[in-house]
Design a protein around this motif. Sequence first.
Motif, PDB file in Angstrom:
ATOM      1  N   VAL A   1     -14.762 107.465 -46.635  1.00  0.00           N
ATOM      2  CA  VAL A   1     -16.063 106.796 -46.596  1.00  0.00           C
ATOM      3  C   VAL A   1     -16.036 105.376 -47.150  1.00  0.00           C
ATOM      4  O   VAL A   1     -17.031 104.662 -47.040  1.00  0.00           O
ATOM      5  CB  VAL A   1     -17.143 107.623 -47.342  1.00  0.00           C
TER       6      VAL A   1
ATOM      7  N   CYS B   1     -24.760 104.253 -46.530  1.00  0.00           N
ATOM      8  CA  CYS B   1     -23.596 103.715 -47.249  1.00  0.00           C
ATOM      9  C   CYS B   1     -22.316 103.933 -46.448  1.00  0.00           C
ATOM     10  O   CYS B   1     -21.492 103.021 -46.319  1.00  0.00           O
ATOM     11  CB  CYS B   1     -23.468 104.371 -48.624  1.00  0.00           C
ATOM     12  N   VAL B   2     -22.162 105.130 -45.896  1.00  0.00           N
ATOM     13  CA  VAL B   2     -20.962 105.436 -45.110  1.00  0.00           C
ATOM     14  C   VAL B   2     -20.909 104.550 -43.868  1.00  0.00           C
ATOM     15  O   VAL B   2     -19.873 103.951 -43.561  1.00  0.00           O
ATOM     16  CB  VAL B   2     -20.926 106.936 -44.731  1.00  0.00           C
TER      17      VAL B   2
ATOM     18  N   VAL C   1     -26.971 107.992 -48.508  1.00  0.00           N
ATOM     19  CA  VAL C   1     -25.528 108.259 -48.470  1.00  0.00           C
ATOM     20  C   VAL C   1     -24.996 107.946 -47.068  1.00  0.00           C
ATOM     21  O   VAL C   1     -23.953 107.296 -46.916  1.00  0.00           O
ATOM     22  CB  VAL C   1     -25.209 109.716 -48.874  1.00  0.00           C
TER      23      VAL C   1
ATOM     24  N   SER D   1     -27.854 109.376 -55.273  1.00  0.00           N
ATOM     25  CA  SER D   1     -27.421 109.027 -53.910  1.00  0.00           C
ATOM     26  C   SER D   1     -26.142 108.210 -53.940  1.00  0.00           C
ATOM     27  O   SER D   1     -25.171 108.519 -53.227  1.00  0.00           O
ATOM     28  CB  SER D   1     -28.503 108.229 -53.191  1.00  0.00           C
TER      29      SER D   1
ATOM     30  N   TYR E   1     -22.198 109.233 -52.892  1.00  0.00           N
ATOM     31  CA  TYR E   1     -21.352 108.433 -52.006  1.00  0.00           C
ATOM     32  C   TYR E   1     -19.976 108.202 -52.642  1.00  0.00           C
ATOM     33  O   TYR E   1     -18.937 108.418 -52.008  1.00  0.00           O
ATOM     34  CB  TYR E   1     -22.037 107.097 -51.683  1.00  0.00           C
TER      35      TYR E   1
END
Length: 184
Positions: free
Chosen positions: A70, A18-19, A15, A56, A60
């Motif tokens: 995000v 990804c951010v 996560v 996960s 996100y």
Amino acid sequence: MHFQSLRLARCALVVALCVVSSLFSRYAQGVVPFSVLPFVVVLSGWLLRPQEAFWSLSAYVLLGLLGLPVFASPPFGGPTYLFKPTFGFLLGFVLGAFLISALKDKKLFRKSILGVIFLSELGMLIIYLPGLFYLWLAFSLFMGKPIGFNRVLQVGFYPFLGFDVVKAFLAGMLFWKTKGRIAA
């Protein structure tokens, strides 16, 4: 208990990646927007178990829909993101990571470098399927500008295909080079 903590930590790390990759995308814009997120998604499919990959990437997307900034493009988060033409690609991220993770233990994919590359590219294709469908749907329903399939491909597929093929290839190669050292 230790294994549950390890699984949770792996999910949280994905996560976070990804951010961070979305933040990177905000500042690396050119004629064709560039994102590292598809690379992270494909790699997470290789490194996580199927449930971990699914949850996960779902976490996100949920964090973004709840309003945390995000996502890569304005408004960066919130429920209005559901009406953006690119929201379907976020759904594709969840499906792509899950598919790679679910199929990675099949002999065909894990035992040869060609299998790893093929599954990585297949995962990337899975990202595109809901993305392109949602893009078409958003133009037709939300924006009131119906477009044909060829135009959807021109807007949401062709400009990104080359970079995304390379990203999937690199994610597969990174997994291939590190397999055996990382346990999922």
